[in-house]
Design a protein around this motif. Structure first.
Motif, PDB file in Angstrom:
ATOM      1  N   ARG A   1      -3.348   7.052   6.392  1.00 48.46           N
ATOM      2  CA  ARG A   1      -2.553   6.441   5.331  1.00 48.46           C
ATOM      3  C   ARG A   1      -3.357   6.431   4.053  1.00 48.46           C
ATOM      4  NH1 ARG A   1      -0.317   2.272   8.952  1.00 48.46           N
ATOM      5  NH2 ARG A   1       1.791   2.966   9.387  1.00 48.46           N
ATOM      6  N   LYS A   2      -2.702   6.786   2.951  1.00 51.47           N
ATOM      7  CA  LYS A   2      -3.371   6.676   1.660  1.00 51.47           C
ATOM      8  C   LYS A   2      -3.254   5.219   1.223  1.00 51.47           C
ATOM      9  CE  LYS A   2      -4.629  10.873   0.314  1.00 51.47           C
ATOM     10  NZ  LYS A   2      -5.139  11.210   1.623  1.00 51.47           N
TER      11      LYS A   2
ATOM     12  N   ARG B   1      -3.557   2.058  -1.225  1.00 55.37           N
ATOM     13  CA  ARG B   1      -3.528   1.764  -2.654  1.00 55.37           C
ATOM     14  C   ARG B   1      -4.710   0.859  -2.947  1.00 55.37           C
ATOM     15  NH1 ARG B   1      -0.730  -2.147  -5.454  1.00 55.37           N
ATOM     16  NH2 ARG B   1      -0.441  -1.677  -7.664  1.00 55.37           N
TER      17      ARG B   1
ATOM     18  N   ASN C   1      -6.628  -1.861  -4.740  1.00 56.55           N
ATOM     19  CA  ASN C   1      -6.337  -3.028  -5.570  1.00 56.55           C
ATOM     20  C   ASN C   1      -7.571  -3.333  -6.408  1.00 56.55           C
ATOM     21  OD1 ASN C   1      -3.763  -3.407  -4.445  1.00 56.55           O
ATOM     22  ND2 ASN C   1      -4.693  -4.363  -2.655  1.00 56.55           N
TER      23      ASN C   1
END
Length: 630
Positions: A261-262, A264, A266
């Protein structure tokens, strides 16, 4: 006949006995003999020239082949007798070799099981059997001492834990990229629709034209990867021809499916802003407008200041050069020059009072006769002491003495060029100066020597449109800025040392740090590039603080300050600390935006200049004023 008198099987007539003993017989592999007999003569190997075919024929034809063995000691073939064959059979069955041995004879009780009254021997017990040994005592005490001193370490207990280990045992369960969180379920297969039925509704069946079009399409472009067909009952449906092919493609899909999974990232926006010191900790730097030097009627293109910091010279498009007293803003002298002044440069040598002025196609060397009378008098004497060489030398320019009228105004020498001159700059020692000509040829940059009135063209080839040039403050380097690059030349070795990529579209101005290891370039696409010459040929930092084109940049001689003037009418002063520690990168902090110039003809600040000793900055603008910020 009596079995006891049965004769032994007759021994061969020639008893070959090999006397080499119990050794590996491979040692004789490469020799023609295999050992020595009792007389010490060699025992030669029997000639063995039978190939596999002969061996096979012998096996088939010789009835005693099965009982023939090869003697390793002599290499001869021996035929086993019946007794020897029997012996082998018995040993193979695990029986005793001797036929007459009975393993089941009654056991003889050697020792009585009854306890006797008298012992077998009545020797008295040894003394050592009941007195502790002194030698053992000494050994034990030595071992105890060694253990106490740590010379003998007790054996480590054996670790019985298995050698395998959990690969994921130390994985942080809270980590974002944990394995369980990275798991991507396999893509699901599309569920079958009506078209895949064995008896689909007629609207799902393809007509002949559709079938032909389907066959002509690329496999990737087809809506269906099969042709729907109709069967009257489930029994009539044949085996699916593409089954293995589709299974294989499904396996490919599964194993080529991205399994990660890429995430995100933060990021707190505050963390992206570099931690810079507060401007008030970086004082002193100019903050307020102190004086305005009024007098020019057109835009003021250029400024220069005397080495003492007492006098300021400004050149303007109103065809005059004005000399000002810095502290009072009083115009001491106005010199009409009969043309637009592109550049002025005050000689940096404090013992010489001389100003170079670019007017159209010539450079004027002017003695302003300001300040110490001894100083400007000595300058005139120095210029007059020149003795012309006996033979005339070919020069790219002409050195002309000023006329009486020009001399009275302060002009001492005129250096006439072939094209318009756009910049002049002095070497730090004050004897040499360089001029830049608006030309495309290799005559763009010229270096002049005042004491010998001699000019030379240092470049054979043109490397582009030269914007400005600079001398290195300490070392014999010469900086030439073209539209996109800054080339650094070594004047002693007469070679190119470095070529700096400015990452700008059009360089307008350049300034060098007094330490000599950093330079800044301003450009017309409103960028300021700071180069660390020891670090890279690309900018260490690109500052985009101005809204419009940069016209001029400047460094302060002593304070860690640099300034840039732009067409947006502002001067931005930045703190630029260069550390002696080579591992620490320069610290660049913008500290003040100075406003005051009025935009005229879409032009703002045309030149900026620092005071040689004080943290003050001068700026000249298109509104015809020169302003001092302190």
């Amino acid at each position: 006949p009596c079995p006891a008198l049965t004769p032994l099987p007759s021994a061969p007539l020639q008893d070959i006995r090999n006397t080499v003993g119990n050794i590996p017989m491979e040692w004789y592999q490469d020799f023609p003999h295999i050992g020595y007999n009792l007389e010490g003569k060699r025992i030669y190997k029997p000639i063995r020239n039978k190939d596999e075919l002969d061996m096979f024929l012998e096996k088939m034809e010789n009835p005693d082949y099965w009982r023939t063995v090869q003697d390793k000691m002599t290499g001869a073939d021996i035929k086993l007798t019946d007794e020897q064959v029997d012996l082998v059979h018995r040993l193979q069955k695990g029986q005793f070799g001797d036929v007459h041995f009975n393993p089941y004879e009654p056991a003889v009780d050697f020792f009585t099981h009854e306890v006797m009254i008298h012992p077998v021997t009545n020797r008295p017990a040894d003394k050592r059997s009941f007195i502790p040994s002194l030698i053992e005592k000494e050994k034990v005490s030595k071992l105890v001492h060694a253990i106490k001193m740590g010379w003998i370490k007790p054996r480590k207990p054996k670790d019985d834990t298995p050698t395998y280990y959990d690969l994921w045992a130390h994985e942080d369960p809270n980590s974002i990229l944990g394995r369980h969180k990275m798991h991507v379920p396999a893509p699901k297969m599309k569920l079958p629709g009506h078209e895949e039925s064995y008896n689909p509704p007629p609207e799902y069946l393809l007509s002949e034209e559709e079938k032909l079009a389907w066959e002509q399409q690329e496999p990737a472009e087809r809506k269906l990867n099969f042709v729907p067909q109709q069967y009257r009952c489930l029994r009539a449906v044949p085996a699916y021809s593409r089954f293995i092919h589709e299974r294989f493609e499904r396996c490919l899909d599964l194993y080529l499916c991205p399994r990660q999974r890429k995430m995100r990232v933060n990021v707190d926006p505050e963390d992206l802003i570099p931690k810079l010191p507060k401007p008030r900790d970086l004082q002193p730097f100019p903050t307020t407008q102190a004086l305005v030097y009024r007098g020019h009627t057109s835009l003021v293109r250029c400024l220069s200041i005397s080495p003492s910091g007492q006098w300021l010279v400004s050149g303007s498009d109103d065809c005059t050069v004005r000399f000002w007293e810095v502290c009072t803003a009083r115009c001491m002298k106005t010199l009409p020059v009969g043309g637009v002044v592109k550049s002025v440069a005050w000689n940096p040598n404090p013992t010489i009072c001389l100003v170079a002025i670019c007017v159209e196609q010539s450079v004027l060397l002017v003695n302003p006769c300001l300040g110490d009378k001894l100083l400007y008098g000595a300058t005139d004497q120095l210029l007059e002491s020149y003795v012309a060489p006996e033979e005339e030398r070919v020069q790219p320019v002409q050195w002309v003495m000023a006329t009486m009228e020009e001399h009275s105004k302060g002009v001492r020498l005129v250096i006439q060029h072939s094209k318009a001159v756009k910049q002049v700059t002095w070497h730090g020692k004050g004897d040499y100066f360089a001029s830049v000509v608006s030309d495309n040829s290799n005559m763009q940059v010229l270096i002049h020597q005042t004491s010998k009135r001699w000019s030379q063209n240092p470049f054979r080839k043109s490397k582009g449109l030269v914007q400005c040039v600079l001398f290195h403050p300490i070392r014999p380097y010469f900086f030439v800025a073209t539209q996109r690059y800054v080339r650094v030349y070594n004047l002693l070795k007469q070679e190119l040392t470095k070529k700096l990529m400015t990452n700008c579209k059009w360089v307008s101005s350049m300034a060098i740090h007094p330490g000599g290891d950093n330079i800044i370039c301003g450009s017309y696409d409103s960028k300021l590039a700071w180069f660390d010459l020891d670090l890279s040929t690309r900018p260490y930092q690109l500052l985009r603080h101005h809204k419009k084109a940069l016209r001029s940049v400047a460094f302060h001689k002593h304070y860690p300050l640099f300034a840039s003037g732009s067409d947006d009418g502002t001067v931005i002063v930045c703190h630029g600390m260069v550390y002696n520690d080579l591992l620490q990168n320069p610290l660049l902090v913008p500290v003040k935006v100075l406003k005051g110039h009025v935009l005229t003809l879409d032009l703002g600040v045309l030149d900026v200049l620092f005071h040689p000793t004080q943290p003050w900055v001068f700026s000249s603008g298109a509104d015809g004023t020169v302003r001092l910020y302190t």
